[in-house]
Design a protein around this motif. Structure first.
Motif, PDB file in Angstrom:
ATOM      1  N   UNK A 172       0.861  -1.194   0.000  1.00 28.42           N
ATOM      2  CA  UNK A 172       0.000   0.000   0.000  1.00 28.42           C
ATOM      3  C   UNK A 172       0.890   1.235   0.000  1.00 28.42           C
ATOM      4  N   UNK A 173       0.709   2.092  -1.000  1.00 28.39           N
ATOM      5  CA  UNK A 173       1.423   3.374  -0.994  1.00 28.39           C
ATOM      6  C   UNK A 173       0.411   4.415  -0.535  1.00 28.39           C
ATOM      7  N   UNK A 174       0.568   4.835   0.686  1.00 27.38           N
ATOM      8  CA  UNK A 174      -0.417   5.708   1.330  1.00 27.38           C
ATOM      9  C   UNK A 174      -0.007   7.173   1.209  1.00 27.38           C
ATOM     10  N   UNK A 175      -0.978   8.027   1.391  1.00 24.58           N
ATOM     11  CA  UNK A 175      -0.759   9.479   1.464  1.00 24.58           C
ATOM     12  C   UNK A 175      -0.244  10.072   0.161  1.00 24.58           C
ATOM     13  N   UNK A 176      -0.804   9.607  -0.972  1.00 22.24           N
ATOM     14  CA  UNK A 176      -0.444  10.193  -2.265  1.00 22.24           C
ATOM     15  C   UNK A 176      -1.255  11.474  -2.461  1.00 22.24           C
ATOM     16  N   UNK A 177      -0.582  12.526  -2.903  1.00 21.52           N
ATOM     17  CA  UNK A 177      -1.266  13.812  -3.114  1.00 21.52           C
ATOM     18  C   UNK A 177      -2.399  13.645  -4.097  1.00 21.52           C
ATOM     19  N   UNK A 178      -3.590  14.153  -3.768  1.00 23.59           N
ATOM     20  CA  UNK A 178      -4.689  14.065  -4.730  1.00 23.59           C
ATOM     21  C   UNK A 178      -4.400  14.937  -5.953  1.00 23.59           C
ATOM     22  N   UNK A 179      -5.092  14.664  -7.068  1.00 23.67           N
ATOM     23  CA  UNK A 179      -4.823  15.423  -8.285  1.00 23.67           C
ATOM     24  C   UNK A 179      -5.136  16.911  -8.128  1.00 23.67           C
ATOM     25  N   UNK A 180      -4.439  17.699  -8.893  1.00 28.14           N
ATOM     26  CA  UNK A 180      -4.681  19.144  -8.883  1.00 28.14           C
ATOM     27  C   UNK A 180      -4.341  19.710 -10.259  1.00 28.14           C
ATOM     28  N   UNK A 181      -5.093  20.740 -10.685  1.00 19.37           N
ATOM     29  CA  UNK A 181      -4.883  21.287 -12.027  1.00 19.37           C
ATOM     30  C   UNK A 181      -3.679  22.216 -12.073  1.00 19.37           C
ATOM     31  N   UNK A 182      -3.587  23.056 -11.096  1.00 16.50           N
ATOM     32  CA  UNK A 182      -2.502  24.042 -11.146  1.00 16.50           C
ATOM     33  C   UNK A 182      -1.767  24.048  -9.819  1.00 16.50           C
ATOM     34  N   UNK A 183      -0.791  23.228  -9.739  1.00 17.35           N
ATOM     35  CA  UNK A 183      -0.061  23.112  -8.485  1.00 17.35           C
ATOM     36  C   UNK A 183       0.664  24.397  -8.114  1.00 17.35           C
ATOM     37  N   UNK A 184       0.657  24.706  -6.848  1.00 22.66           N
ATOM     38  CA  UNK A 184       1.536  25.772  -6.377  1.00 22.66           C
ATOM     39  C   UNK A 184       2.939  25.175  -6.345  1.00 22.66           C
ATOM     40  N   UNK A 185       3.910  26.012  -6.028  1.00 20.75           N
ATOM     41  CA  UNK A 185       5.302  25.551  -6.074  1.00 20.75           C
ATOM     42  C   UNK A 185       5.507  24.351  -5.134  1.00 20.75           C
ATOM     43  N   UNK A 186       4.938  24.502  -3.934  1.00 25.42           N
ATOM     44  CA  UNK A 186       5.115  23.448  -2.934  1.00 25.42           C
ATOM     45  C   UNK A 186       4.499  22.129  -3.411  1.00 25.42           C
ATOM     46  N   UNK A 187       3.241  22.208  -3.884  1.00 26.62           N
ATOM     47  CA  UNK A 187       2.547  20.984  -4.321  1.00 26.62           C
ATOM     48  C   UNK A 187       3.249  20.366  -5.528  1.00 26.62           C
ATOM     49  N   UNK A 188       3.708  21.220  -6.452  1.00 28.25           N
ATOM     50  CA  UNK A 188       4.373  20.706  -7.648  1.00 28.25           C
ATOM     51  C   UNK A 188       5.640  19.952  -7.262  1.00 28.25           C
ATOM     52  N   UNK A 189       6.372  20.526  -6.335  1.00 30.04           N
ATOM     53  CA  UNK A 189       7.620  19.878  -5.873  1.00 30.04           C
ATOM     54  C   UNK A 189       7.292  18.560  -5.181  1.00 30.04           C
ATOM     55  N   UNK A 190       6.293  18.637  -4.341  1.00 28.64           N
ATOM     56  CA  UNK A 190       5.905  17.454  -3.552  1.00 28.64           C
ATOM     57  C   UNK A 190       5.450  16.326  -4.483  1.00 28.64           C
ATOM     58  N   UNK A 191       4.657  16.731  -5.473  1.00 26.19           N
ATOM     59  CA  UNK A 191       4.137  15.739  -6.422  1.00 26.19           C
ATOM     60  C   UNK A 191       5.282  15.083  -7.197  1.00 26.19           C
ATOM     61  N   UNK A 192       6.231  15.920  -7.606  1.00 25.47           N
ATOM     62  CA  UNK A 192       7.386  15.418  -8.363  1.00 25.47           C
ATOM     63  C   UNK A 192       8.168  14.417  -7.494  1.00 25.47           C
TER      64      UNK A 192
ATOM     65  N   UNK B 196       6.998  12.689  -5.038  1.00 29.97           N
ATOM     66  CA  UNK B 196       6.211  11.452  -4.879  1.00 29.97           C
ATOM     67  C   UNK B 196       6.306  10.586  -6.130  1.00 29.97           C
ATOM     68  N   UNK B 197       6.274  11.231  -7.304  1.00 34.76           N
ATOM     69  CA  UNK B 197       6.368  10.464  -8.551  1.00 34.76           C
ATOM     70  C   UNK B 197       7.713   9.741  -8.621  1.00 34.76           C
ATOM     71  N   UNK B 198       8.749  10.420  -8.135  1.00 39.63           N
ATOM     72  CA  UNK B 198      10.082   9.801  -8.137  1.00 39.63           C
ATOM     73  C   UNK B 198      10.060   8.544  -7.264  1.00 39.63           C
ATOM     74  N   UNK B 199       9.414   8.651  -6.124  1.00 34.46           N
ATOM     75  CA  UNK B 199       9.345   7.499  -5.220  1.00 34.46           C
ATOM     76  C   UNK B 199       8.509   6.370  -5.838  1.00 34.46           C
ATOM     77  N   UNK B 200       7.432   6.748  -6.554  1.00 35.08           N
ATOM     78  CA  UNK B 200       6.596   5.723  -7.208  1.00 35.08           C
ATOM     79  C   UNK B 200       7.396   5.024  -8.314  1.00 35.08           C
ATOM     80  N   UNK B 201       8.185   5.806  -9.058  1.00 36.55           N
ATOM     81  CA  UNK B 201       9.048   5.209 -10.093  1.00 36.55           C
ATOM     82  C   UNK B 201      10.067   4.269  -9.457  1.00 36.55           C
ATOM     83  N   UNK B 202      10.546   4.699  -8.315  1.00 34.61           N
ATOM     84  CA  UNK B 202      11.539   3.890  -7.599  1.00 34.61           C
ATOM     85  C   UNK B 202      10.948   2.516  -7.261  1.00 34.61           C
ATOM     86  N   UNK B 203       9.676   2.533  -6.866  1.00 33.21           N
ATOM     87  CA  UNK B 203       9.003   1.269  -6.533  1.00 33.21           C
ATOM     88  C   UNK B 203       8.943   0.375  -7.770  1.00 33.21           C
TER      89      UNK B 203
END
Ligand SMILES: Nc1ncnc2c1ncn2[C@@H]1O[C@H](COP(=O)(O)OP(=O)(O)OP(=O)(O)O)[C@@H](O)[C@H]1O
Length: 410
Positions: free
Chosen positions: A345-365, A367-374
């Motif tokens: 279970x990969x928990x606490x994934x950021x929900x989708x958003x249309x226009x990420x703020x800087x913080x969310x965009x970084x966080x999402x990126x 998280x994606x890196x960690x998902x790719x790592x998996x």
């Protein structure tokens, strides 16, 4: 009220984020948070946006893909729920990733599907009560209010369980025996006992010992009639390090206790006459019986961990490099020990958003890196990945757990 609102809002977005095979993209028209936000506010804001937006969601741009590439397909919740023979689910992972929430949500789902269910916490931190928002403390079976069918919780007190164990073994390998044996010129046998390092183990018990004893205690409970009704048993285990040590403990304790019992038998004939004079024979026998019982239970625990028909260990993680690395090590150790693991279970994934703020965009990126790592991790890529979103409020109480359970367990 706030919780219900958050849940309703998430339910509205549920179709967008619930599938384990959905890829979260940035294409949904949801406003992002203003620059001056706190994380808590941010996620409330996100869910608020989800509920207030009137724009049609461009579902076409929402790509569907399999995030993990399981080597063999793992049956879903239908399979987990089928059959009335007893099944055990152990949820484990790094501290704070959401083990308790996931374990409690699974227990609620089993109970709502007709299984009399027991959820057990062997984590000394005990967050079951917090998770269910009910007082489940006391080391006894406590009914959980809310689900359709019986759900009980049990928070094992490792301190108390260890104390019982210590008392039982002290009589055989502790100072009382040493003084007694020394007095009879049998000190070298005590030295042999010392080599087993059991005394050391009891004086400075490794974290896994609490867990082993706690689970052994659960096994003891399960032998009784009172517990025979449960067809699903969910364990909320202590963080990874404890679990890893726990896996090797049954073998270690089995061997140590076995040796102690053998040694005890050897000296029994030589000392029985003296012991009866001192009136200690009966106590010694009782202690030996207790040790023997503990050893039998350890063997059962070991077998239970490896029983592919009855047991499954579910790893819970979050999309960070550190958590994924730890999950990979946990998965490798579980495999080495032949413990059945199929789901991650990969928990606490950021929900989708249309226009990420800087913080969310970084966080999402991130998280994606960690998902790719998996996906590229030799230990984790073969597991079936279940993605669970980061919810905007704490998950507490049966309705919230039911909501989370419906997302995770499909
Ligand atoms: N998907 C989620 N969205 C939002 N909050 C979550 C989510 N999953 C868990 N939480 C919250 O994170 C906190 C930690 O969760 P939980 O107690 O389940 O983790 P844990 O791994 O069992 O922790 P510990 O290792 O301390 O026992 C709780 O406040 C819980 O409500």
């Amino acid at each position: 009220m706030q919780l219900l609102l958050g849940i309703q809002q998430l339910m509205a977005s549920h179709t967008l984020i619930s599938s384990s095979s959905l890829r979260i993209t940035n294409s949904m028209p949801i406003k992002c948070v203003p620059s001056s936000f706190t994380p808590t506010k941010a996620f409330s804001f996100l869910s608020l946006s989800l509920s207030t937006t009137t724009t049609t969601i461009p579902t076409k741009s929402f790509q569907v893909r399999s995030v993990a590439a399981p080597t063999e397909s793992v049956a879903g919740f239908d399979d987990m729920v089928s059959g009335t023979q007893r099944k055990y689910y152990m949820l484990g992972g790094k501290g704070g990733v959401g083990k308790t929430s996931c374990a409690a949500s699974l227990a609620v789902k089993f109970a709502n599907n007709g299984h009399p269910t027991l959820v057990v916490s062997t984590d000394p931190a005990h967050s079951l009560s917090d998770s269910f928002a009910q007082d489940l403390t006391g080391g006894q079976l406590v009914p959980v209010e809310g689900p359709d069918y019986p759900l009980f919780a049990l928070e094992i007190n490792p301190e108390k369980a260890r104390e019982e164990f210590r008392n039982a073994t002290k009589k055989n390998g502790g100072t009382g025996v040493k003084d007694f044996m020394d007095g009879m010129g049998l000190g070298m046998i005590v030295e042999q006992l010392g080599e087993l390092k059991l005394g050391e183990l009891l004086d400075t018990p490794p974290p896994g010992l609490d867990e082993a004893i706690a689970i052994s205690k659960v096994m003891q409970f399960l032998e009784s009639q009172e517990y025979s009704m449960f067809t699903r048993i969910v364990f909320d285990t202590a963080p990874t390090g404890h679990t890893l040590r726990l896996l090797s403990l049954p073998d270690f304790l089995d061997a140590s206790i076995g040796k102690i019992l053998k040694l005890r038998q050897k000296i029994a004939s030589a000392t029985s006459a003296i012991k009866s004079v001192f009136g200690q024979e009966e106590t010694q026998q009782a202690a030996a019986d207790k040790l023997e019982k503990l050893r039998e239970r350890m063997i059962k625990v070991r077998e239970l961990f490896r029983d592919t028909d009855a047991t499954e260990f579910v790893i819970v993680t979050i999309p960070t490099v550190m958590a994924v690395s730890e999950s990979s090590r946990l998965s490798a150790s579980l495999k080495k020990e032949n413990v059945p693991v199929k789901r991650l279970i990969v928990n606490q994934i950021l929900p989708p958003s249309a226009s990420d703020c800087k913080f969310c965009a970084m966080k999402r990126k991130d998280q994606m890196r960690a998902l790719d790592m998996i996906q590229n991790d030799p230990e984790l890529a073969s597991l079936t990945m279940i993605q669970a979103p980061l919810v905007d409020v704490e998950i507490r109480g049966v309705p919230a757990l039911k909501f989370l359970g419906d997302i995770i367990w499909k």
